[in-house]
Design an enzyme around this catalytic site. Structure first.
Site, PDB file in Angstrom:
ATOM      1  N   SER A   1       1.157  -1.354  -0.233  1.00 17.48           N
ATOM      2  CA  SER A   1      -0.201   0.194  -0.065  1.00 17.48           C
ATOM      3  C   SER A   1       0.927   1.246  -0.194  1.00 17.48           C
ATOM      4  O   SER A   1       1.427   1.579   0.411  1.00 17.48           O
ATOM      5  CB  SER A   1      -0.835  -0.164   1.245  1.00 17.48           C
ATOM      6  N   GLU A   2       0.926   2.075  -0.617  1.00 16.79           N
ATOM      7  CA  GLU A   2       1.746   3.061  -1.345  1.00 16.79           C
ATOM      8  C   GLU A   2       1.817   4.256   0.036  1.00 16.79           C
ATOM      9  O   GLU A   2       2.795   5.170  -0.179  1.00 16.79           O
ATOM     10  CB  GLU A   2       1.543   3.939  -2.550  1.00 16.79           C
TER      11      GLU A   2
END
Lengths: 235, 218, 235, 218
Positions: free
Chosen positions: D46-47
């Site tokens: 998840s960035e």
């Protein structure tokens, strides 16, 4: 999560695919935080014509210095070398090439290589032999030179603890170049003092996330001290 | 009389302010840590990745994973932080280190410094010196005023390959404290018992001597 | 070590020197890991014409969104904005300028700003509106654009624990942009959930070394959740 | 018949290999996590700074400091790592994430993608999408084959502002699986009950139809 179990149990597996002429990025500062067992196995493999990117080249008989004994290194990219006689001899004979790179630029080149940044500007080295032939650009009235990033076919890294997923922590100043090296190898191999189960290292305390790591092997380390200095008085 | 190495270090330590982050090079600069005035604190940065470097370890404390940029075994103070080399040089290059003290072969009137390479001699490398001179807010060069043959190390233009350009503003030698400004050395202090005349004689680069030149207190 | 004690006890001291027209770099992602008390005090100070560099601009009535109420923000540098109606209105009215920046480029611009790197090349945004007017250079047959770094007059940062020397750790994903923001302010102010004594955070577990931090203040945090999603079934 | 959103997600999940690191965009891509085959594992990035994203939390686990890139509350799996945004995008930009799955408004035969901006409508920003399409080794675009007016989203040239150029090699729509190669879409699979003729009709960009086109298994 079997696909994420990166532990191998022998050095041949850890370094499988390493061939003559390849580039290896190595963690470590002096003899501190170096992947001792991986280096020894590279000697055993007798691969030649290596380019090694590492801040230093060990000493006579220890660390990367042992790869000089059979002339396995063609080129070093380092900030400070020549702590050993063999290195000097091979350099003077022209058997060994050295690309001297400022220490901070070297660290940043590895990081950039791992981070998909092909080049960056830095003031370090402008106006010196390091800046020769490099692009210059002025930002806010100050000249900077363009430095390109570095990646390797392999990266060899020394961790304190690594879990099976490849998450690593480093101990004290044995951290040094290891985290950047870990990001910059096509194949990154970690040699750890201890292998732990996933979850044993808290998520926010991980120095190197496992995504950068391909293989993990447990090593045993001599940890030779380069300059043993002890306080003179009792403290 | 020319200052001893320890006296140079003493004078260097007078430059520090309470709360300064300082990087000390090998040799005389390292000695400065011994002379920080009692009423101030500085924190030492070691470019291999340690902020808050402490004294040398006892036998019991000795740890191969705990070294300084000179590869010597060392300790950390309470409140130290340890990080990787990219972070360490982000601090240095980004100008977060207040003072860098380092030695030199030559400095010239334009603030250029040569400290890492003598053509014809084996070159071991620049280590972190180029990053340090490019990054620190204040750089102090410590060196003897002349080389062992008596030649001035303070020149109009460096003759050796450079470590950095236009970066040196302050020099502390065994004879004097000098500022580098507008293409000249400005004599700020002289060592006790050293005459302005002697300093003039031993300074090859353009030297400006103000009306009053204080005597160093060391 | 009195010179290294960075703790201040009131928000006026924490933000002393903040003036109209300044640039503030703010940590946080959405409403997660934002320096709530510092933002509130910026509202109280009524400084205007601010440029704010932050991945997002909060929501109506919370986070950076509250600085829109009295039109204190002239320009936002962000990757994703407009989670609130007031933002949209001011943008459409031309009262507010937005410089949209890809999220990874934004993070790297802050890091570069703190690290003395004035510019770097990235493939992100090449051939898109983001790349327009920017220098292009080809490395290994791939085109990259040159992105310049960002620094701020102030950086406002939210930490979990900070010690008196300014060493910080962040909690879970509240880390996000905070470590980079911390490096990129001329004056960096940390608002922490807890202030601890030096030594309580282990040296190798520190996320932000104190050298980057000028002032530390203890805050109290509401920690509003932007998208509360709970597992549907029992797990 | 055209696939449902969940069926598209099912087909996406068939692309994954054991040990892949995967970044899933908002919408259909996120659903793919529900259909990862039992005999393989993938790890979700998840960035906002989380590798090893887990399921949504229970009430008891709910933690405002634990969110995903969609700003939803989330949990971490055992063995997850959490890091800052620069590190997160170093992973993405540096090509360490094996798969990125994201939606799009348009894709063209040169692998260009438009997914973030419709001129005339309010633009909220690209978030991490431009970094993701510039960095991932493999990108899969999931979208409906046509827009709500029946216009093809697979074009000879994107008409909307781009998110990235020459980066898309695989598209999974409600009607087909297509490869993007040498300036054309190559039809690899069709949805069960959907004819090649229908896909031809609804694909505006150059389409190559091999002799055999498999039917998707979903």
């Amino acid at each position: 999560m079997s696909g994420f179990d990166k532990v191998v149990t022998d050095y041949a597996s850890a370094l499988q695919g390493l061939e003559d002429g390849m580039t290896i990025i190595a963690g470590g500062f002096g003899l501190c935080g170096i992947p001792e067992g991986l280096i020894s196995h590279i000697k055993t493999m007798a691969v030649k014509e290596l380019t090694i990117v590492s801040n230093n080249c060990g000493v006579d008989g220890f660390g990367l210095g042992i790869l000089l004994e059979d002339k396995q290194i063609r080129k070093m990219v380092s900030s400070y070398v020549g702590e050993n006689a063999l290195f000097e001899r091979q350099l003077l004979n022209g058997e060994l090439e050295v690309e001297l790179t400022p220490q901070g630029t070297l660290a940043e080149k590895m990081r950039a290589g791992g981070a998909g940044i092909p080049a960056f500007y830095t003031a370090t080295g402008y106006g010196t032999p390091v800046g020769e032939g490099k692009e210059v650009k002025v930002f806010n009235d100050r000249p900077y030179i363009l430095e390109e990033s570095i990646t390797g076919d392999f990266a060899i890294v020394k961790a304190w603890k690594a879990d099976r997923f490849g998450n690593c922590v480093y101990r004290h100043t044995a951290q040094n170049f290891n985290p950047m090296a870990a990001t910059a190898g096509k194949i990154t191999v970690v040699e750890a003092e201890e292998i732990v189960e996933p979850g044993e290292i808290a998520p926010s305390e991980i120095h190197t996330p496992g995504i950068y790591v391909n293989r993990v092997i447990k090593g045993t380390f001599e940890k030779r001290i380069e300059r043993r200095v002890v306080a003179k008085e009792n403290v | 009389m020319a200052l001893t190495r320890d006296q140079i270090a003493m004078r260097v330590a007078q430059e520090f302010k309470d709360g300064d982050y300082v990087n000390l090079g090998i040799g005389i600069p390292t000695l400065a840590a011994n002379y920080v005035p009692d009423d101030i604190s500085v924190m030492l940065q070691s470019e291999n990745g340690l902020l808050g470097m402490g004294r040398y370890p006892t036998e019991a404390e000795l740890d191969p994973d705990m070294i300084n940029a000179g590869k010597e075994t060392v300790t950390a103070i309470t409140g130290a932080s340890i990080f990787d080399s990219a972070e360490s040089f982000a601090m240095i290059r980004g100008g977060h280190v207040d003072f860098t003290v380092l030695g030199a072969f030559e400095v010239d009137v334009n603030g250029n410094i040569a400290s890492w390479m003598i053509p014809g001699k084996l070159v071991k490398g620049m280590g972190g010196a180029m990053d340090l001179v490019a990054g620190a807010k204040n750089i102090i060069v410590t060196m003897t005023h002349t080389d062992k043959h008596g030649n001035s190390k303070l020149l109009d233009a460096c003759t050796l390959p450079l470590t950095g350009v236009n970066c040196i503003t302050r020099i502390i030698t065994d004879l004097a404290v000098l500022e580098v400004s507008d293409g000249a050395f400005i004599l700020r202090e002289r060592a006790p018992g050293v005459s302005v005349e002697e300093i003039k004689q031993k300074t090859k680069g353009k030297l400006i001597v103000p009306e009053t030149v204080a005597e160093m207190v060391v």
